[in-house]
Structure formats: C-alpha cells, structure tokens
Design a protein around this motif. Structure first.
Motif, PDB file in Angstrom:
ATOM      1  N   ASP A 110      62.242  53.121  54.526  1.00  0.00           N
ATOM      2  CA  ASP A 110      61.374  53.116  55.538  1.00  0.00           C
ATOM      3  C   ASP A 110      60.067  51.979  55.546  1.00  0.00           C
ATOM      4  O   ASP A 110      59.754  51.333  56.302  1.00  0.00           O
ATOM      5  CB  ASP A 110      60.680  54.486  56.172  1.00  0.00           C
ATOM      6  N   ASP A 111      59.620  52.158  54.337  1.00  0.00           N
ATOM      7  CA  ASP A 111      58.245  51.452  54.066  1.00  0.00           C
ATOM      8  C   ASP A 111      58.806  49.978  54.165  1.00  0.00           C
ATOM      9  O   ASP A 111      58.369  49.004  55.037  1.00  0.00           O
ATOM     10  CB  ASP A 111      57.975  51.246  52.575  1.00  0.00           C
ATOM     11  N   ILE A 112      59.994  49.540  53.690  1.00  0.00           N
ATOM     12  CA  ILE A 112      60.469  47.997  53.638  1.00  0.00           C
ATOM     13  C   ILE A 112      60.798  47.975  55.102  1.00  0.00           C
ATOM     14  O   ILE A 112      60.384  46.577  55.754  1.00  0.00           O
ATOM     15  CB  ILE A 112      61.489  47.878  52.535  1.00  0.00           C
ATOM     16  N   ILE A 113      61.448  48.689  55.955  1.00  0.00           N
ATOM     17  CA  ILE A 113      62.027  48.466  57.015  1.00  0.00           C
ATOM     18  C   ILE A 113      60.720  48.026  58.359  1.00  0.00           C
ATOM     19  O   ILE A 113      60.691  47.091  58.675  1.00  0.00           O
ATOM     20  CB  ILE A 113      62.875  49.377  57.610  1.00  0.00           C
ATOM     21  N   LEU A 114      59.774  49.064  57.934  1.00  0.00           N
ATOM     22  CA  LEU A 114      58.598  48.815  58.918  1.00  0.00           C
ATOM     23  C   LEU A 114      57.939  47.467  58.542  1.00  0.00           C
ATOM     24  O   LEU A 114      57.234  46.935  59.452  1.00  0.00           O
ATOM     25  CB  LEU A 114      57.775  50.093  58.667  1.00  0.00           C
ATOM     26  N   THR A 115      57.691  47.347  57.201  1.00  0.00           N
ATOM     27  CA  THR A 115      56.678  46.221  57.111  1.00  0.00           C
ATOM     28  C   THR A 115      57.594  44.861  57.091  1.00  0.00           C
ATOM     29  O   THR A 115      56.844  44.048  57.684  1.00  0.00           O
ATOM     30  CB  THR A 115      56.477  46.139  55.362  1.00  0.00           C
ATOM     31  N   VAL A 116      58.811  44.916  57.196  1.00  0.00           N
ATOM     32  CA  VAL A 116      59.560  43.440  57.337  1.00  0.00           C
ATOM     33  C   VAL A 116      59.312  43.606  58.907  1.00  0.00           C
ATOM     34  O   VAL A 116      59.238  42.375  59.448  1.00  0.00           O
ATOM     35  CB  VAL A 116      60.791  43.565  56.878  1.00  0.00           C
ATOM     36  N   SER A 117      59.780  44.578  59.723  1.00  0.00           N
ATOM     37  CA  SER A 117      59.610  44.393  61.374  1.00  0.00           C
ATOM     38  C   SER A 117      58.369  44.087  61.684  1.00  0.00           C
ATOM     39  O   SER A 117      58.215  43.099  62.684  1.00  0.00           O
ATOM     40  CB  SER A 117      60.194  45.641  61.804  1.00  0.00           C
ATOM     41  N   LYS A 118      57.248  44.479  60.977  1.00  0.00           N
ATOM     42  CA  LYS A 118      56.019  44.202  61.656  1.00  0.00           C
ATOM     43  C   LYS A 118      55.712  42.362  61.151  1.00  0.00           C
ATOM     44  O   LYS A 118      55.089  41.903  62.083  1.00  0.00           O
ATOM     45  CB  LYS A 118      54.981  44.998  60.837  1.00  0.00           C
ATOM     46  N   ALA A 119      56.149  42.363  60.021  1.00  0.00           N
ATOM     47  CA  ALA A 119      55.948  40.730  59.576  1.00  0.00           C
ATOM     48  C   ALA A 119      56.612  39.881  60.693  1.00  0.00           C
ATOM     49  O   ALA A 119      56.267  38.808  61.099  1.00  0.00           O
ATOM     50  CB  ALA A 119      56.273  40.541  58.133  1.00  0.00           C
ATOM     51  N   PHE A 120      57.906  40.160  60.898  1.00  0.00           N
ATOM     52  CA  PHE A 120      58.839  39.443  61.723  1.00  0.00           C
ATOM     53  C   PHE A 120      58.208  39.288  63.314  1.00  0.00           C
ATOM     54  O   PHE A 120      57.992  38.164  63.710  1.00  0.00           O
ATOM     55  CB  PHE A 120      60.234  39.905  61.715  1.00  0.00           C
ATOM     56  N   GLU A 121      57.840  40.533  63.682  1.00  0.00           N
ATOM     57  CA  GLU A 121      56.944  40.484  65.154  1.00  0.00           C
ATOM     58  C   GLU A 121      55.996  39.428  65.125  1.00  0.00           C
ATOM     59  O   GLU A 121      55.854  38.606  65.937  1.00  0.00           O
ATOM     60  CB  GLU A 121      56.817  42.245  65.435  1.00  0.00           C
ATOM     61  N   THR A 122      54.998  39.818  63.995  1.00  0.00           N
ATOM     62  CA  THR A 122      53.686  39.024  64.045  1.00  0.00           C
ATOM     63  C   THR A 122      54.344  37.313  64.172  1.00  0.00           C
ATOM     64  O   THR A 122      53.536  36.600  65.017  1.00  0.00           O
ATOM     65  CB  THR A 122      53.045  39.421  62.958  1.00  0.00           C
ATOM     66  N   LYS A 123      55.305  37.271  63.364  1.00  0.00           N
ATOM     67  CA  LYS A 123      55.547  35.667  63.398  1.00  0.00           C
ATOM     68  C   LYS A 123      56.073  35.233  64.827  1.00  0.00           C
ATOM     69  O   LYS A 123      55.957  33.954  64.769  1.00  0.00           O
ATOM     70  CB  LYS A 123      56.863  35.488  62.347  1.00  0.00           C
ATOM     71  N   ARG A 124      57.016  36.118  64.979  1.00  0.00           N
ATOM     72  CA  ARG A 124      57.471  35.739  66.421  1.00  0.00           C
ATOM     73  C   ARG A 124      56.407  35.472  67.710  1.00  0.00           C
ATOM     74  O   ARG A 124      56.597  34.640  68.430  1.00  0.00           O
ATOM     75  CB  ARG A 124      58.462  36.785  67.191  1.00  0.00           C
ATOM     76  N   LEU A 125      55.372  36.221  67.849  1.00  0.00           N
ATOM     77  CA  LEU A 125      54.358  36.155  68.622  1.00  0.00           C
ATOM     78  C   LEU A 125      53.554  34.981  68.233  1.00  0.00           C
ATOM     79  O   LEU A 125      53.152  34.120  69.076  1.00  0.00           O
ATOM     80  CB  LEU A 125      53.331  37.339  68.430  1.00  0.00           C
ATOM     81  N   ARG A 126      53.263  34.703  67.050  1.00  0.00           N
ATOM     82  CA  ARG A 126      52.622  33.370  66.598  1.00  0.00           C
ATOM     83  C   ARG A 126      53.533  32.242  67.067  1.00  0.00           C
ATOM     84  O   ARG A 126      52.869  31.267  67.650  1.00  0.00           O
ATOM     85  CB  ARG A 126      52.604  33.439  65.063  1.00  0.00           C
TER      86      ARG A 126
END
Ligand SMILES: Nc1ncnc2c1ncn2[C@@H]1O[C@H](COP(=O)(O)OP(=O)(O)OP(=O)(O)O)[C@@H](O)[C@H]1O
Ligand SMILES: [Mg+2]
Length: 470
Positions: A110-126
C-alpha cells in the motif's frame, strides 16, 4: 488510476526490483528496472519516464548524485527515493534536493502504491498547468497580435512599458478592437506571468453574485450560502485580474473595489475578518468612463484610480493600414483550421475590406474571413464572394432603429459616412477596374472612362492607388 505511468526502478537488490515491478504492474503501470546506478541513470536520462524509484545506496554510484543529476537534467521526472530505515537523514537530504517523497524500507504494498499514485497525480497536474500556461503564452504572444499601423504600434509600445510594472491599466476601445487580447499580453509580459490570470466579465453576473464572486462569502451570509466560498481576490492573489466591461459595476461594488485597490484589504460577504490581497488589475470597457462619471453612474475616485495608465485601442476603421494584414492573418488561420487552400484576396476584394467601416472591428473582420473561407470554392477570394458576407452582420446596415437618423445632424453624418464608405469604395473600384482594363496605363484609363488625366490621377492619389502597387 486511469492512465498508466512509465516507471523506472533503480535498486541493486533484484528481489526489490521484482517485487515493486509486480505490485506496480498490477496497478496498470509500465515498469522497467535496473540493478546498477550507472545503467539506471543512463536509462532515466534517455527514456520518457514519469517516475523514478531510486535506491539511495547503490554499489557503483551514490543515490544523491543520481538524484541531483536527474533533477537538473530531467526536472519533469518525479523521483521517489528508497532508504534503509536507519537513514532518515539521508531521506531528508534527498527531499531537500528535490525528491518528491521517500519510502523507508521495508515498505508495504500500500505504501508504494499510494506514494506512486500521489507522485503521478502531481506530475499530471503540473503537466496540465504547463500546457495551459503555454497556451496562454501562445495566445497572447506579440507574434500573434497583428498590427503595424502607427496607432497600434503606439499601443504595443505602451503595453511593453507598463507590462512589467504593477500598475493598474485601463483599456478602452470599441467592441471587438482587441481589448481582451491586449489585456492578456500585459499579463504574460509581466512579473506575474507565472501566477494566475483570471478574467471576470462584469456584465454577465447579477450584483449579488458579482460581489460574492469577487470577495467570496462566509457560510450563511445569504440564503443559499451553504459553505464558505473563496473570492477571486483570494484565488488570484499575486496574479492578475482582468475586469472586463467594468462600466456595469454598481456604485456599491465600485466603492468596495476602490477600497481593495487602495488598502489591498477586503471582507468576504457576511464575514467580519479582513483579508489581504495582492492583485494587479487590468480593466476594460467600451464605454467612455468620463461620461459615466459626469452622469453620476461611475465613481470619480475609482475612475482616477483605474485611469493611472490608460490605453486606448483605436477602432479598425481608424487603422485601415492593418486591414489587409489582419485579413491575411485570419485567412491563414482559418485555412489551417479547415485544411482549405486559398491563396489570397483579389485586389478589389481587399479594397472592399479596406473600405468597409467595420463597426464590429477586428472581431467582425475575423468572423467575415471565417465565413468566406468556409464558403469559398475558389483559390482566390474576390469581391463577388465578399459581397454577400460583408454586410450581413453589419449592425450599421441592419434595420434597427439606431440606423435611422433622428436629427438633421445625424442625417448629415450618416450621409457623410455613406459617401465616404460606400461611394468611396465604388469610386475606388471604378478606378481600379479602368486601370486594370488598360493594363495600368493611366492616360488610356482616363480616356476610356471619359475623364481628364489630371482628374483621374488626382482621384487615384485620394484612394492611395499607384500603378505599380494596384
Ligand atoms: N491585432 C489583432 N491581431 C489578431 N487578432 C486580433 C487582433 N485584435 C483582435 N483580434 C481578435 O479579434 C477578436 C476580438 O478581440 P477581443 O475579444 O480582444 O476584443 P474586445 O475588445 O475584448 O471586444 P469586446 O469589447 O466585444 O469584449 C478576438 O478573436 C481576437 O483574438
Ligand atoms: Mg472583450
């Protein structure tokens, strides 16, 4: 997550690479892994990765070194560092160097899934933000604003001078002259260009809505205010607010606006606390504000406050020199959009465009060219194809009451306009046709139409026709 991220894992422990790959691939991502620092760095620099999971302790290279290099060469990649549980300091340093987040080993699925998904979402917004911003820059770039008439060059010069300052700007000009375009140009050439740019059309909202839109409101301020709402002055903080058609503001909102401009403070509707804001205001109107001041519908003090740096955009009929340029600019634009191949306008078509009064200014010219392109069957637009389009959306020629003169003075003006614009156009075409028929020979053309050569050439001069440019 609907879209998949392209992820690179750099870790010398094969088991970690495999386990992480499995978990992330299950989430739909596309994952690659490398077990050496050097190979990992090379791949990260070459491939279009969204996210890199980077182990900080690698046998051949220091993780920090890889992080720093990626940050400087590939700032678009989100980097998540992986550290042993005992090296929190290392993680802190990594965050300072620009890592998006860190995972302390051992971590759960869960740690890795959540962190990766946050990073990806932030990148998409950026990425999305960058795209929006680049579209804004493209739209308001001076290269996309056409104008070489001295009157417009003066507008450009004033805009370039005022853009980098924080001055309030008041843009005036008839409808369709490009006020919105120039307002945007001021923002993208200002120090605030990285901040938000918001347009508020003051003519489309009711007074109450406008007030809560500008200043926000607190929950319960009025029926229907079920939550606190942020106002534009808070959303646009540090950015630029374009107040379009602000002559429509009520006196009450005018005084609130004046207060924010003077004190940089305001209160949300129904709220008691004072909020601070730093917003640059660009205002526009197609009315004469000084007249509104004279008749009492616009506050004089607000008028002076807005009028610090006035920019007046001349009507299109006052800068006829630009009409052919604009016409060709829009022709290219709509040909690109429709895939049609139209080479240009015939001389008489251009003459007709130049002679038209364009009460709807550049917008009307743009719409006319768009229609012409859509309807065109030929590779050239001539005055015939123009004839049906040029008048159809011309308010001055519609049967509205406004077009019937009410006083003798109005009648005279109307006649003068008609003579200048309509007759003048016919006169010009008459000259051009005669010259055309006689291959540019002025003496022959004059004889043919039954005029003296001197009168004929005087008329040519009046219409700016010379035989080599005709
Ligand atoms: N100099 C120019 N070069 C290229 N396009 C222009 C120019 N001036 C105006 N336009 C185009 O003409 C259209 C009308 O311009 P804009 O919306 O800025 O006018 P406006 O003065 O804000 O009109 P209104 O008062 O009706 O709101 C837009 O599509 C704009 O891109
Ligand atoms: Mg506008």
């Amino acid at each position: 997550m609907s879209e998949q991220a392209k992820i690179l894992i750099i870790d010398d422990e094969n088991t970690i690479c495999k386990a992480c790959s499995l978990i992330l691939a299950e989430q739909g991502h596309s994952v690659t892994s490398r077990t050496s620092g050097r190979a990992g760095l090379r791949d990260a620099l070459a491939g279009g990765y969204d996210i890199v999971l980077l182990d900080m302790r690698l046998p051949d290279m220091d993780g920090m070194e890889i992080l720093a290099e990626l940050r400087s060469k590939k700032p678009e990649i989100q980097i998540i560092v992986m550290t042993g549980y005992s090296s929190v300091e290392n993680a802190v340093d990594a965050m300072k160097t620009g890592a998006f987040d860190y995972l302390a080993k051992p971590f759960s699925d869960d740690d890795i899934i959540l962190t990766v998904s946050k990073a990806f979402e932030t990148k998409r917004l950026r990425d999305e933000n960058m795209l929006l911003r680049s579209q804004l820059f493209e739209r308001f770039d001076f290269n996309n604003i056409v104008g070489e008439d001295p009157a417009v060059l003066d507008v450009f010069a004033r805009i370039k001078r005022v853009a980098p300052t924080d001055s309030t700007v008041l843009i005036t000009g008839e409808s369709g002259t490009g006020k919105e375009l120039f307002a945007g140009a001021i923002h993208v050439h200002s120090k605030r260009s990285e901040q938000r740019y918001v347009t508020l059309d003051c003519s489309t909202l009711s007074d109450n809505l406008l007030e809560s839109e500008l200043f926000g409101h607190v929950k319960g301020a009025f029926t229907g205010a079920i939550n606190d709402k942020q106002g534009i002055f808070s959303i646009v903080n540090h950015g630029t607010l374009f107040l379009d058609e602000l002559s429509n503001l009520t006196l009450e909102i005018q005084s609130k606006l004046l207060r924010v401009m003077e004190s940089r403070e305001y209160k949300p509707v129904g709220g008691s606390s004072t909020l601070k804001t730093d917003v640059r205001i660009i205002a526009a109107t197609n009315r004469d504000l000084s007249e509104l001041v004279a008749d009492g519908s616009f506050r004089e003090d607000l008028y002076y406050r807005l009028n610090v740096f006035p920019i007046h955009i001349p009507a299109l009929r006052e800068r006829k020199e630009d009409i052919p340029r604009l016409a060709y600019h829009f022709l290219r634009l709509f040909c690109r959009q429709t895939g049609k191949k139209i080479e240009g306008f015939s001389d008489d078509a251009l003459a007709a465009l130049i002679g038209h009064p364009w009460p709807g200014n550049v917008r009307q010219l743009k719409n006319t060219v768009e229609r012409l392109v859509i309807m065109a069957d030929n590779t050239f637009l001539d005055s015939e194809s123009l004839a049906t389009h040029i008048h159809s959306d011309d308010p001055s020629l519609s049967s509205s009451r406004a077009s019937v003169p009410e006083t003798l003075d109005d009648l005279k003006t109307f006649k003068k306009d008609l003579l200048e614009n309509t007759f003048g156009l016919v006169e010009k075409r008459f000259l051009l046709k005669a010259l055309d028929d006689c291959r540019g020979n002025i003496t022959h053309a004059a004889t043919k139409v039954g005029m003296q050569r001197s009168n004929f050439s005087a008329l040519m001069k009046k219409h700016g026709i010379s035989t080599d440019t005709k």
